[in-house]
Structure formats: structure tokens, C-alpha cells
Motif scaffolding. Structure first.
Motif, PDB file in Angstrom:
ATOM      1  N   PHE A  19     -22.217   9.758 -17.405  1.00  0.00           N
ATOM      2  CA  PHE A  19     -21.157  10.515 -18.056  1.00  0.00           C
ATOM      3  C   PHE A  19     -21.473  10.644 -19.540  1.00  0.00           C
ATOM      4  O   PHE A  19     -21.812   9.656 -20.182  1.00  0.00           O
ATOM      5  CB  PHE A  19     -19.796   9.830 -17.889  1.00  0.00           C
ATOM      6  CG  PHE A  19     -19.200  10.022 -16.529  1.00  0.00           C
ATOM      7  CD1 PHE A  19     -18.456  11.151 -16.240  1.00  0.00           C
ATOM      8  CD2 PHE A  19     -19.376   9.075 -15.543  1.00  0.00           C
ATOM      9  CE1 PHE A  19     -17.897  11.339 -15.004  1.00  0.00           C
ATOM     10  CE2 PHE A  19     -18.825   9.249 -14.290  1.00  0.00           C
ATOM     11  CZ  PHE A  19     -18.078  10.390 -14.016  1.00  0.00           C
ATOM     12  N   ILE A  20     -21.321  11.841 -20.053  1.00  0.00           N
ATOM     13  CA  ILE A  20     -21.533  12.079 -21.476  1.00  0.00           C
ATOM     14  C   ILE A  20     -20.206  12.498 -22.078  1.00  0.00           C
ATOM     15  O   ILE A  20     -19.608  13.488 -21.653  1.00  0.00           O
ATOM     16  CB  ILE A  20     -22.598  13.172 -21.711  1.00  0.00           C
ATOM     17  CG1 ILE A  20     -23.925  12.768 -21.062  1.00  0.00           C
ATOM     18  CG2 ILE A  20     -22.765  13.429 -23.207  1.00  0.00           C
ATOM     19  CD1 ILE A  20     -24.977  13.844 -21.097  1.00  0.00           C
ATOM     20  N   TYR A  21     -19.758  11.743 -23.054  1.00  0.00           N
ATOM     21  CA  TYR A  21     -18.531  12.078 -23.762  1.00  0.00           C
ATOM     22  C   TYR A  21     -18.940  12.937 -24.939  1.00  0.00           C
ATOM     23  O   TYR A  21     -19.689  12.499 -25.810  1.00  0.00           O
ATOM     24  CB  TYR A  21     -17.825  10.804 -24.223  1.00  0.00           C
ATOM     25  CG  TYR A  21     -16.402  11.042 -24.643  1.00  0.00           C
ATOM     26  CD1 TYR A  21     -15.404  11.240 -23.698  1.00  0.00           C
ATOM     27  CD2 TYR A  21     -16.057  11.076 -25.980  1.00  0.00           C
ATOM     28  CE1 TYR A  21     -14.095  11.452 -24.083  1.00  0.00           C
ATOM     29  CE2 TYR A  21     -14.747  11.284 -26.366  1.00  0.00           C
ATOM     30  CZ  TYR A  21     -13.768  11.476 -25.408  1.00  0.00           C
ATOM     31  OH  TYR A  21     -12.474  11.689 -25.787  1.00  0.00           O
ATOM     32  N   ALA A  22     -18.496  14.196 -24.931  1.00  0.00           N
ATOM     33  CA  ALA A  22     -18.991  15.156 -25.912  1.00  0.00           C
ATOM     34  C   ALA A  22     -17.866  15.988 -26.497  1.00  0.00           C
ATOM     35  O   ALA A  22     -16.794  16.098 -25.926  1.00  0.00           O
ATOM     36  CB  ALA A  22     -20.012  16.073 -25.243  1.00  0.00           C
ATOM     37  N   HIS A  23     -18.157  16.597 -27.612  1.00  0.00           N
ATOM     38  CA  HIS A  23     -17.236  17.506 -28.279  1.00  0.00           C
ATOM     39  C   HIS A  23     -17.255  18.844 -27.549  1.00  0.00           C
ATOM     40  O   HIS A  23     -18.301  19.313 -27.123  1.00  0.00           O
ATOM     41  CB  HIS A  23     -17.681  17.729 -29.724  1.00  0.00           C
ATOM     42  CG  HIS A  23     -17.949  16.468 -30.458  1.00  0.00           C
ATOM     43  ND1 HIS A  23     -16.950  15.658 -30.911  1.00  0.00           N
ATOM     44  CD2 HIS A  23     -19.108  15.858 -30.796  1.00  0.00           C
ATOM     45  CE1 HIS A  23     -17.487  14.624 -31.529  1.00  0.00           C
ATOM     46  NE2 HIS A  23     -18.778  14.715 -31.469  1.00  0.00           N
ATOM     47  N   TRP A  24     -16.098  19.457 -27.443  1.00  0.00           N
ATOM     48  CA  TRP A  24     -15.984  20.750 -26.762  1.00  0.00           C
ATOM     49  C   TRP A  24     -14.873  21.535 -27.410  1.00  0.00           C
ATOM     50  O   TRP A  24     -13.836  20.981 -27.775  1.00  0.00           O
ATOM     51  CB  TRP A  24     -15.699  20.522 -25.279  1.00  0.00           C
ATOM     52  CG  TRP A  24     -15.525  21.745 -24.459  1.00  0.00           C
ATOM     53  CD1 TRP A  24     -16.382  22.800 -24.344  1.00  0.00           C
ATOM     54  CD2 TRP A  24     -14.432  22.032 -23.589  1.00  0.00           C
ATOM     55  NE1 TRP A  24     -15.899  23.729 -23.467  1.00  0.00           N
ATOM     56  CE2 TRP A  24     -14.682  23.279 -22.975  1.00  0.00           C
ATOM     57  CE3 TRP A  24     -13.260  21.372 -23.276  1.00  0.00           C
ATOM     58  CZ2 TRP A  24     -13.821  23.868 -22.082  1.00  0.00           C
ATOM     59  CZ3 TRP A  24     -12.404  21.962 -22.370  1.00  0.00           C
ATOM     60  CH2 TRP A  24     -12.680  23.187 -21.778  1.00  0.00           C
ATOM     61  N   ASP A  25     -15.044  22.836 -27.557  1.00  0.00           N
ATOM     62  CA  ASP A  25     -14.036  23.649 -28.233  1.00  0.00           C
ATOM     63  C   ASP A  25     -12.965  24.181 -27.300  1.00  0.00           C
ATOM     64  O   ASP A  25     -12.028  24.837 -27.735  1.00  0.00           O
ATOM     65  CB  ASP A  25     -14.700  24.796 -28.992  1.00  0.00           C
ATOM     66  CG  ASP A  25     -15.345  25.819 -28.075  1.00  0.00           C
ATOM     67  OD1 ASP A  25     -15.285  25.648 -26.835  1.00  0.00           O
ATOM     68  OD2 ASP A  25     -15.915  26.789 -28.592  1.00  0.00           O
ATOM     69  N   GLY A  26     -13.083  23.940 -26.021  1.00  0.00           N
ATOM     70  CA  GLY A  26     -12.039  24.321 -25.087  1.00  0.00           C
ATOM     71  C   GLY A  26     -12.196  25.676 -24.431  1.00  0.00           C
ATOM     72  O   GLY A  26     -11.338  26.084 -23.654  1.00  0.00           O
ATOM     73  N   THR A  27     -13.278  26.378 -24.683  1.00  0.00           N
ATOM     74  CA  THR A  27     -13.411  27.728 -24.133  1.00  0.00           C
ATOM     75  C   THR A  27     -14.223  27.731 -22.840  1.00  0.00           C
ATOM     76  O   THR A  27     -15.156  26.935 -22.668  1.00  0.00           O
ATOM     77  CB  THR A  27     -14.119  28.674 -25.122  1.00  0.00           C
ATOM     78  OG1 THR A  27     -15.462  28.221 -25.318  1.00  0.00           O
ATOM     79  CG2 THR A  27     -13.376  28.745 -26.433  1.00  0.00           C
ATOM     80  N   PRO A  28     -13.918  28.667 -21.936  1.00  0.00           N
ATOM     81  CA  PRO A  28     -14.726  28.818 -20.727  1.00  0.00           C
ATOM     82  C   PRO A  28     -16.155  29.248 -21.049  1.00  0.00           C
ATOM     83  O   PRO A  28     -17.086  28.876 -20.348  1.00  0.00           O
ATOM     84  CB  PRO A  28     -14.007  29.897 -19.930  1.00  0.00           C
ATOM     85  CG  PRO A  28     -12.650  30.023 -20.527  1.00  0.00           C
ATOM     86  CD  PRO A  28     -12.742  29.524 -21.932  1.00  0.00           C
ATOM     87  N   GLU A  29     -16.322  30.004 -22.145  1.00  0.00           N
ATOM     88  CA  GLU A  29     -17.670  30.456 -22.514  1.00  0.00           C
ATOM     89  C   GLU A  29     -18.568  29.267 -22.849  1.00  0.00           C
ATOM     90  O   GLU A  29     -19.721  29.206 -22.423  1.00  0.00           O
ATOM     91  CB  GLU A  29     -17.599  31.408 -23.732  1.00  0.00           C
ATOM     92  CG  GLU A  29     -16.844  32.696 -23.490  1.00  0.00           C
ATOM     93  CD  GLU A  29     -15.336  32.556 -23.709  1.00  0.00           C
ATOM     94  OE1 GLU A  29     -14.623  33.504 -23.343  1.00  0.00           O
ATOM     95  OE2 GLU A  29     -14.876  31.516 -24.224  1.00  0.00           O
ATOM     96  N   THR A  30     -18.028  28.331 -23.604  1.00  0.00           N
ATOM     97  CA  THR A  30     -18.804  27.147 -23.975  1.00  0.00           C
ATOM     98  C   THR A  30     -19.070  26.287 -22.741  1.00  0.00           C
ATOM     99  O   THR A  30     -20.180  25.781 -22.554  1.00  0.00           O
ATOM    100  CB  THR A  30     -18.063  26.325 -25.042  1.00  0.00           C
ATOM    101  OG1 THR A  30     -17.788  27.172 -26.146  1.00  0.00           O
ATOM    102  CG2 THR A  30     -18.881  25.149 -25.492  1.00  0.00           C
ATOM    103  N   GLU A  31     -18.074  26.127 -21.913  1.00  0.00           N
ATOM    104  CA  GLU A  31     -18.249  25.353 -20.671  1.00  0.00           C
ATOM    105  C   GLU A  31     -19.364  25.965 -19.827  1.00  0.00           C
ATOM    106  O   GLU A  31     -20.208  25.252 -19.289  1.00  0.00           O
ATOM    107  CB  GLU A  31     -16.937  25.321 -19.895  1.00  0.00           C
ATOM    108  CG  GLU A  31     -17.019  24.518 -18.632  1.00  0.00           C
ATOM    109  CD  GLU A  31     -15.706  24.506 -17.866  1.00  0.00           C
ATOM    110  OE1 GLU A  31     -15.685  23.875 -16.790  1.00  0.00           O
ATOM    111  OE2 GLU A  31     -14.717  25.107 -18.314  1.00  0.00           O
ATOM    112  N   GLU A  32     -19.382  27.275 -19.706  1.00  0.00           N
ATOM    113  CA  GLU A  32     -20.406  27.962 -18.916  1.00  0.00           C
ATOM    114  C   GLU A  32     -21.788  27.785 -19.544  1.00  0.00           C
ATOM    115  O   GLU A  32     -22.773  27.584 -18.842  1.00  0.00           O
ATOM    116  CB  GLU A  32     -20.059  29.454 -18.782  1.00  0.00           C
ATOM    117  CG  GLU A  32     -20.923  30.198 -17.801  1.00  0.00           C
ATOM    118  CD  GLU A  32     -20.882  29.625 -16.384  1.00  0.00           C
ATOM    119  OE1 GLU A  32     -21.938  29.638 -15.713  1.00  0.00           O
ATOM    120  OE2 GLU A  32     -19.818  29.164 -15.931  1.00  0.00           O
ATOM    121  N   LYS A  33     -21.872  27.853 -20.884  1.00  0.00           N
ATOM    122  CA  LYS A  33     -23.151  27.663 -21.575  1.00  0.00           C
ATOM    123  C   LYS A  33     -23.705  26.265 -21.293  1.00  0.00           C
ATOM    124  O   LYS A  33     -24.892  26.100 -21.021  1.00  0.00           O
ATOM    125  CB  LYS A  33     -22.978  27.870 -23.078  1.00  0.00           C
ATOM    126  CG  LYS A  33     -24.257  27.648 -23.856  1.00  0.00           C
ATOM    127  CD  LYS A  33     -24.056  27.830 -25.341  1.00  0.00           C
ATOM    128  CE  LYS A  33     -25.370  27.538 -26.060  1.00  0.00           C
ATOM    129  NZ  LYS A  33     -25.230  27.578 -27.501  1.00  0.00           N
TER     130      LYS A  33
END
Length: 169
Positions: free
Chosen positions: A114-128
Motif C-alpha cells: 500500500f502506498i499512502y500518497a497525495h491526490w487532488d481528488g480528480t478522476p483524471e489524476t486517478e486514471e493517470k
């Protein structure tokens, strides 16, 4: 013995089938993830003992039948604590906190887990992230230890920290 354990809230499966040998039954219940099992052969009954096998440590012990329900209850508590502690240690040893995209990719490629990471909350970023690493979001933690300015993948959205596991092939 069965009634005494059930009176303490212990779920007991008494397998009196004579169509299967004991070894087959033991294996069947191991596959079903039973935490322990006991075996009563005529000699054990004659001696007032019972053999108990633990799934968590693979140990076998011989117990006297006196107060067996209390001994089994205590043993089940020990098994539960041991299994929980093992699972917690496994989770902690396989959880990684990262602060950069490069670190994310390196941990994902070399260690996994498991990697605990920063995310901006967008589906685009999740897909990338999914396209580039095959990692997908699994958990939205209720607390975070990072600040929004540390988000390393951002598409103008609020910050959140997430667990991204790499899929097992």
C-alpha cells in the motif's frame, strides 16, 4: 464439551461423519479458516484429554478435559490476538508513505504493498496513476498527516491522501 462451549458463546462444529478420515476433515476445516480444531480419539477420551491444534501457530497441545470450555475460550482469545497482531504488522510493514511522484513509482515498482500518497481528488489524476503504474485507489483514510501544498499530482482540486496498492499478478 460442545454444550459447555456453546454456553460461553463459542461456535462449535461437531463433525461426526464417518465417511471421511480425520486427516481429510482437518484439511477441510483448515481451508475453511477455522481458528482451531480438537480431536478426540478413544485413547484421549479414556485418559480424559483432548488434542487441540491452532491454525495461527500450527502448534498442537494436549489439554485435560477439566474446564476445557474455559481453556478453549482463553485459547481462542489468544488466537484472535495473535492473528490480529500478525495482520497489523503485515499492514504496517507493507504500507509506504511517499511525498513525490518519483518516490511513488519507485515504491510501486520495487516494493509494492500500500502506498499512502497525495491526490487532488480528480478522476483524471486517478486514471493517470492507474495508466502509468497499474495502482488503483482502495482506501480513503479518515485522517491524513499531509498538507494540501504537498500534493504532487494535482488538477486544481482539493487535496486528499489515499492508499494505492499495486495489483497482484
Amino acid at each position: 464439551m460442545k454444550k459447555a462451549m456453546e454456553a460461553l458463546g463459542i461456535i462449535v462444529k461437531y463433525d461426526d461423519r464417518d465417511t471421511h478420515k480425520p486427516g481429510w476433515k482437518f484439511t477441510e476445516y483448515e481451508f475453511k479458516r477455522y481458528p482451531g480444531q480438537s480431536y478426540h480419539c478413544p485413547r484421549d477420551i479414556e485418559n480424559g484429554t483432548v488434542e487441540v491444534a491452532r491454525r495461527d501457530t500450527l502448534e498442537k497441545e494436549i489439554f485435560q478435559m477439566t474446564d476445557i470450555e474455559k481453556k478453549i475460550s482463553h485459547l481462542l482469545d489468544q488466537i484472535q490476538k495473535n492473528l490480529f497482531d500478525k495482520a497489523l504488522a503485515f499492514r504496517e510493514n507493507n504500507s509506504h508513505y511517499v511525498n513525490s511522484w518519483e518516490e511513488f513509482k519507485e515504491i510501486n515498482d520495487k516494493k509494492g504493498g500500500f502506498i499512502y500518497a497525495h491526490w487532488d481528488g480528480t478522476p483524471e489524476t486517478e486514471e493517470k496513476i492507474k495508466e502509468e503504474t497499474k495502482a488503483t485507489i482502495r482506501v480513503f483514510p479518515s485522517t491524513t498527516r499531509w498538507k494540501p501544498e504537498n500534493v504532487f499530482i494535482r488538477v486544481n482540486r482539493p487535496f486528499s491522501g489515499l492508499y494505492f496498492p499495486k495489483p497482484i499478478d
